[in-house]
Design a protein around this motif. Structure first.
Motif, PDB file in Angstrom:
ATOM      1  N   HIS A   1       0.823  -1.191  -0.030  1.00 17.34           N
ATOM      2  CA  HIS A   1       0.000  -0.036  -0.003  1.00 17.34           C
ATOM      3  C   HIS A   1       0.843   1.090   0.037  1.00 17.34           C
ATOM      4  N   ILE A   2       0.543   2.095  -0.922  1.00 19.55           N
ATOM      5  CA  ILE A   2       1.219   3.591  -0.731  1.00 19.55           C
ATOM      6  C   ILE A   2      -0.203   4.448  -0.889  1.00 19.55           C
ATOM      7  N   HIS A   3       0.457   5.754  -0.476  1.00 21.29           N
ATOM      8  CA  HIS A   3      -0.418   6.863  -0.386  1.00 21.29           C
ATOM      9  C   HIS A   3       0.177   8.186  -1.215  1.00 21.29           C
ATOM     10  N   ILE A   4      -0.262   8.655  -2.292  1.00 16.74           N
ATOM     11  CA  ILE A   4       0.253   9.732  -2.844  1.00 16.74           C
ATOM     12  C   ILE A   4      -0.935  10.847  -3.136  1.00 16.74           C
ATOM     13  N   ASN A   5      -0.441  12.014  -2.998  1.00 12.81           N
ATOM     14  CA  ASN A   5      -1.279  13.004  -2.900  1.00 12.81           C
ATOM     15  C   ASN A   5      -0.997  13.927  -4.368  1.00 12.81           C
ATOM     16  N   ILE A   6      -2.152  14.186  -5.146  1.00 14.70           N
ATOM     17  CA  ILE A   6      -2.340  14.915  -6.399  1.00 14.70           C
ATOM     18  C   ILE A   6      -3.163  16.092  -6.324  1.00 14.70           C
ATOM     19  N   ARG A   7      -2.625  17.196  -6.726  1.00 15.57           N
ATOM     20  CA  ARG A   7      -3.411  18.355  -6.594  1.00 15.57           C
ATOM     21  C   ARG A   7      -4.290  18.549  -7.768  1.00 15.57           C
ATOM     22  N   GLU A   8      -5.664  19.156  -7.324  1.00 12.94           N
ATOM     23  CA  GLU A   8      -6.563  19.071  -8.571  1.00 12.94           C
ATOM     24  C   GLU A   8      -6.221  20.194  -9.726  1.00 12.94           C
ATOM     25  N   ASN A   9      -6.571  20.082 -10.810  1.00 12.67           N
ATOM     26  CA  ASN A   9      -6.418  21.004 -11.771  1.00 12.67           C
ATOM     27  C   ASN A   9      -5.127  21.068 -12.212  1.00 12.67           C
TER      28      ASN A   9
ATOM     29  N   GLN B   1       2.576 -13.071 -12.442  1.00 10.51           N
ATOM     30  CA  GLN B   1       1.989 -11.703 -11.896  1.00 10.51           C
ATOM     31  C   GLN B   1       2.401 -11.496 -10.523  1.00 10.51           C
ATOM     32  N   SER B   2       2.649 -10.127 -10.223  1.00 12.32           N
ATOM     33  CA  SER B   2       3.263  -9.721  -8.936  1.00 12.32           C
ATOM     34  C   SER B   2       2.094  -9.563  -7.903  1.00 12.32           C
ATOM     35  N   ASN B   3       2.433  -9.351  -6.688  1.00 14.61           N
ATOM     36  CA  ASN B   3       1.189  -8.962  -5.524  1.00 14.61           C
ATOM     37  C   ASN B   3       0.819  -7.741  -6.214  1.00 14.61           C
ATOM     38  N   VAL B   4      -0.483  -7.583  -5.462  1.00 19.04           N
ATOM     39  CA  VAL B   4      -1.192  -6.229  -5.894  1.00 19.04           C
ATOM     40  C   VAL B   4      -0.667  -4.936  -5.100  1.00 19.04           C
ATOM     41  N   LEU B   5      -0.428  -3.956  -5.724  1.00 20.44           N
ATOM     42  CA  LEU B   5       0.043  -2.638  -5.405  1.00 20.44           C
ATOM     43  C   LEU B   5      -1.382  -1.875  -5.267  1.00 20.44           C
ATOM     44  N   HIS B   6      -1.637  -1.486  -3.950  1.00 18.81           N
ATOM     45  CA  HIS B   6      -2.824  -0.569  -3.698  1.00 18.81           C
ATOM     46  C   HIS B   6      -2.173   0.762  -3.664  1.00 18.81           C
TER      47      HIS B   6
ATOM     48  N   GLN C   1      -8.572   4.745  -5.570  1.00 20.91           N
ATOM     49  CA  GLN C   1      -8.121   3.626  -5.152  1.00 20.91           C
ATOM     50  C   GLN C   1      -7.504   2.674  -6.368  1.00 20.91           C
ATOM     51  N   LEU C   2      -6.339   2.886  -6.567  1.00 23.73           N
ATOM     52  CA  LEU C   2      -5.959   1.864  -7.891  1.00 23.73           C
ATOM     53  C   LEU C   2      -5.282   0.583  -7.441  1.00 23.73           C
ATOM     54  N   GLN C   3      -5.281  -0.515  -8.031  1.00 20.95           N
ATOM     55  CA  GLN C   3      -4.828  -1.680  -7.952  1.00 20.95           C
ATOM     56  C   GLN C   3      -3.865  -1.946  -9.180  1.00 20.95           C
TER      57      GLN C   3
END
Length: 929
Positions: free
Chosen positions: A137-145, A221-226, A209-211
């Motif tokens: 699991h990883i968490h990323i921030n993407i600014r709108e616009n 196939q690798s493990n799933v990166l959430h 949420q991307l897998q």
């Protein structure tokens, strides 16, 4: 491990060595797939060498050995064995690949005398590793616009296989198809990036949420990166207030607290940046004024932080700013807070005194306002004005009044009065606010008009009614208006014909009753100048001296004038008779037939009281003595030679205020005596404290119950305009006399005067019930009017005023007895606390008596039922016995012992049919025992 230095040297010479066809160095290369079983990893060196060269060398006769120990190989000549349990390419090569991604093991094998074998084991890869992400699991921030094609770095997966079986591509495996229209995976130069295909809008959606999985070239196939994607908000909206203007009204007595008086609310349409911070922007406030409001920067609640004053500021206009946390955007709204007036200002008493009556150190700010007037001031003279004003608005206070609350000392009437110009100001709808201070009577310092303390009380008629007080000290100055008075109208002196020249014949005295010492300067002179050749008088002290000897039997009658030195029109006249006697016929006589002395009690003894003297015409060399006529146990002694009287024991006026005795003068030449009378008055001193007269209960705390509802009902029935409730009457005594024993009463706390009146006779009246919370505590002390220092009572009376309908709220136990001195002797007062207590006590006693009677009645009934049951059983047994014996019951007789008992209830027993016996008024029944 092989010696790398040596191995490098061999490699440098290898091209030349290969040309000798295994004569010195022979290269052997073997290819094996990883994970080959260990039993197949064995090689016969003889066979390998035979296949390698065409030279017919006796390879089978060689002894083979490793040049150095190896972790992977061992030789059982001529067989070379792989000694490890498993052949794992990734473990052996540990990601250290050559440019062609080859993984191999090399070693040197020696023969004793011939050549060196360079053995190389090439390990071929198989697809035995799956791709793997280091974190699930990883968490990323993407600014709108953000613009389209914006890329975000993602972590890559790792595959330990060779490039033949390494990672082929990455995929998004979410079932939500729309995600592939927004995001795209992009692998460039061993980097994985997330590419934006559309602009993101936090207000529409703030999280994705991307897998993601990695697939290698072998299809594993690798493990799933959430991937948790949070869309960061862009501050693009301003805060919006719910109202365009905030307006409220609060009273000026709003307490300073954390209670909100106004809630200001703003909202923000941004996705995340919804936290709004509020701040005040004060309006036009004076530098000296303190802004009395504060806003909670998180909630927008406005609080009062400083005391409000309608009289200073009645309306506050300011603005409130709402901004985001980053303070990029903000909005402003106007706020108006109107302050409503309440009756929170006491009436102000402003006194203006004419310059003729001001003191030298006059200061209007002093608490004790001093006015100086002369005792000869005329009646009705205006000495100043008083202005009453109230800072509250006219909507709150429409009427003000002023009165003289007290004027001390009470032994003389108050020297001033207030003149409003409207007669009785209390009768007017709008009382005057301007008053004249006039003298109310003629003053006389000699009759006790010295210093008066006047308490002025101003009152408004707001809700609640407020009062203020101002103290005036009126000092009456003495004037030179008293005529000197001789102590006697006729003086008589005797002297012997042989009295020498210069002898003091006697002393006359005049007294000036003016209080000021400057007005006591008296001078004396003879009106008959023809006697100046014989006698002279001291003009300052009134002593008369002999100038020329007088012959026996000569008599001088002289008029003496005593006059005021400053005002000679003030004088008095007395007659002085001087007789000359023959010493042989002269008898001693006292200069006065009555001596009067005054003294105060409790003075430190011994002290001289005064002197008596006998006038003798005999020679001064002939002694005479003084002594008391009767040998009484008097607290005085007399000097037998000089006649001076001394107080030997402490005097107490409360024990004895007057002493009377006689003194004899004895002539030691002719043994003659003369007698005079002495009176001694013991003057009172303020030496006693006021003591409350509560000897009945000897209690310092009392309870008074009042019924405010009943008092209001009676007031409406009688159409009264005032609502006064009599609370109690207190009484204190002081053993001193006069003003020293005159007692006044005061509340310990001045706040009590806002609700209660305390009169000079000790009566306490509740006159203002507005905002009065019961129970209420009154503490009262007494003070006398002693001079020079008044005494307060050493003890005080505490009265608790409680609601008769809520007795349980009274802080003192109701078992306290009510003091009889707290209430007047009113036989019609059926609701007095004493009677209520007696009724309560009788009610409790009656209830207990009734309960005991009921209990005894129940016990007697139970006893009778049980007893009746026992008798019936005995009777039945006797009857059966008779039938068995063949006897007839009709012929049988019974003997019963009968006992008469009063007030005993009996059930229907065998003998209950006996007649009722009347004993007086009591009914008696015969009872079987």
């Amino acid at each position: 491990m092989m010696n790398w230095t040596y191995f490098i040297i061999l490699l440098l010479f290898l091209p030349n060595v290969l040309a000798y066809d295994c004569q010195e160095i022979c290269n052997l290369t073997v290819y094996v797939y990883e994970n080959t079983p260990n039993k197949e990893l064995q090689w016969n060196l003889i066979e390998l060498l035979s296949n390698r060269t065409s030279t017919s060398l006796p390879f089978e006769h060689y002894q083979y050995s490793l040049s150095q120990p190896s972790d992977y190989f061992e030789i059982d000549s001529p067989v070379l064995k792989f000694r490890s349990i498993e052949l794992d390419r990734e473990q052996i090569c540990n990601k250290i690949f050559s440019s062609d991604d080859e993984c191999s093991l090399q070693l040197q094998i020696f023969t004793p005398t011939s050549f060196i074998i360079l053995f190389k084991l090439v390990i071929l890869d198989i697809n035995d590793w799956k791709p793997s992400f280091s974190n699930d699991h990883i968490h990323i921030n993407i600014r709108e616009n953000l613009p389209i094609d914006y890329r975000v770095q993602l972590p890559i997966a790792y595959d330990h296989d060779s490039s033949k079986y390494n990672i082929d591509h990455y995929e998004i495996i979410n079932e939500e198809i729309s995600l592939k229209d927004i995001f795209q995976l992009e692998e460039i130069h061993d980097e994985l990036r997330l590419k934006l295909l559309k602009k993101l809008d936090c207000e529409q959606r703030n999280n994705y949420q991307l897998q993601i999985v990695a697939i290698d070239k072998g299809g594993l196939q690798s493990n799933v990166l959430h991937v948790n994607i949070t869309i960061d908000d862009l501050n693009e909206f301003q805060p919006r207030f719910k109202q365009r203007l905030y307006h409220t009204r609060i009273p000026e007595d709003t307490p300073v607290s954390n209670r909100s008086i106004l809630n200001i609310l703003a909202t923000d349409d941004d996705c995340y940046d919804k936290i709004i911070l509020y701040s005040l922007l004060p309006g036009d406030i004076s530098i000296n004024d303190v802004f009395p409001f504060e806003i909670n920067k998180y909630t927008g609640s406005v609080y009062v932080t400083h005391k409000l004053d309608y009289e200073k500021v009645s309306t506050y206009r300011f603005r409130v700013k709402a901004s985001n946390v980053d303070k990029i955007t903000s909005s402003i709204v106007s706020v108006i807070i109107d302050i409503t007036d309440t009756n929170d200002n006491q009436p102000l008493i402003q006194i203006n005194i004419l310059n003729d009556y001001k003191s030298v150190d006059f200061n209007e700010e002093r608490e004790d306002f001093i006015i100086n007037i002369n005792e000869n001031i005329r009646l009705g003279q205006v000495i100043g004005t008083i202005l009453i004003r109230d800072n509250d608005s006219m909507m709150v206070n429409r009427k003000l009044s002023l009165k003289i609350l007290s004027c001390w000392p009470l032994k003389n009437p108050c020297p001033i009065e207030l003149d409003s110009g409207f007669g009785n100001s209390d009768e007017s709808t709008l009382a005057s606010t301007n008053y004249l201070i006039r003298t109310s009577r003629q003053l006389d310092s000699e009759n006790g008009d010295g210093r008066f303390t006047v308490i002025l009380e101003a009152r408004d008629y707001g809700e609640p009614s407020l009062i203020s007080q101002r103290r005036l000290s009126i000092v009456v100055h003495d004037q030179n208006d008293c005529i000197p008075k001789f102590t006697q109208s006729n003086y008589k002196f005797r002297l012997s014909e042989s009295t020498p020249i210069g002898f003091s014949i006697g002393h006359i005295q005049a007294i000036d009753h003016d209080l000021s010492s400057t007005f006591h300067q008296i001078q004396y002179k003879f009106l008959n100048h023809e006697y100046n050749r014989y006698i002279r008088i001291d003009s300052n002290n009134g002593s008369i001296y002999l100038v020329e000897k007088l012959s026996a039997g000569m008599s001088l009658n002289v008029s003496v004038l005593a006059f005021d030195k400053q005002n000679q029109s003030l004088y008095d006249r007395a007659n002085v008779q001087i007789l000359s006697y023959d010493e042989e016929a002269c008898l001693p006589t006292f200069t006065q037939t009555l001596y009067v002395f005054n003294t105060t009690e409790h003075r430190t003894t011994p002290y001289e009281l005064g002197q008596i003297s006998a006038d003798s015409c005999l020679s001064t060399s002939i002694p005479y003595s003084y002594h008391f006529v009767l040998d009484k146990s008097l607290p005085f002694s007399i000097d037998s030679n000089t006649g001076r009287i001394t107080v030997t024991n402490e005097l107490d006026r409360e024990k004895q205020s007057f002493y009377k005795f006689f003194v004899d003068s004895f002539n030691h030449k002719n043994h003659q005596t003369s007698r005079t009378e002495v009176h001694i008055n013991v003057l009172d001193e303020n030496d006693h404290y006021p003591i409350f007269d509560n000897s009945i209960n000897n209690a310092r705390e009392q309870i008074v119950f009042i019924n405010r509802t009943a008092s209001i009902t009676r007031r409406h029935e009688k159409n009264q305009t005032t609502n006064q409730i009599f609370i109690a009457r207190i009484y204190a005594t002081d053993d001193d006399q006069g003003s020293n024993g005159l007692v006044n009463y005061y509340f310990t706390h001045n706040d009590n005067y806002a609700y209660f009146h305390l009169y000079t006779n000790g009566s306490i009246v509740l006159y203002n019930q507005n905002n009065l919370h019961l129970p209420y505590r009154l503490e009262i002390y007494a003070r006398d009017q002693g001079n020079p220092v008044p005494f307060n009572s050493k003890e005080s009376i505490v009265i608790y005023i409680c609601d008769d309908l809520k007795r349980e709220e009274c802080p003192i136990d109701e078992s306290y007895q009510q003091a009889d001195w707290l209430y007047p002797s009113d036989n019609n007062n059926n609701n007095s606390p004493l009677k209520l207590n007696r009724l309560s006590t009788n009610f409790y006693l009656g209830s207990i008596f009734i309960m005991i009677s009921i209990l005894l009645f129940v016990v007697i009934i139970i006893f009778c039922i049980v007893w009746n049951f026992i008798i019936k059983k005995q009777y039945k047994d006797e009857k059966e016995k008779i039938h068995q014996n063949g006897l007839k019951s009709s012929t049988e007789s019974y003997n019963c012992r009968v006992e008469a008992r009063k007030n005993l209830l009996v059930s229907d027993s065998l003998c209950d049919a006996s007649p009722i016996i009347m004993d007086g008024k009591q009914r008696l029944k015969s009872v079987a025992v």
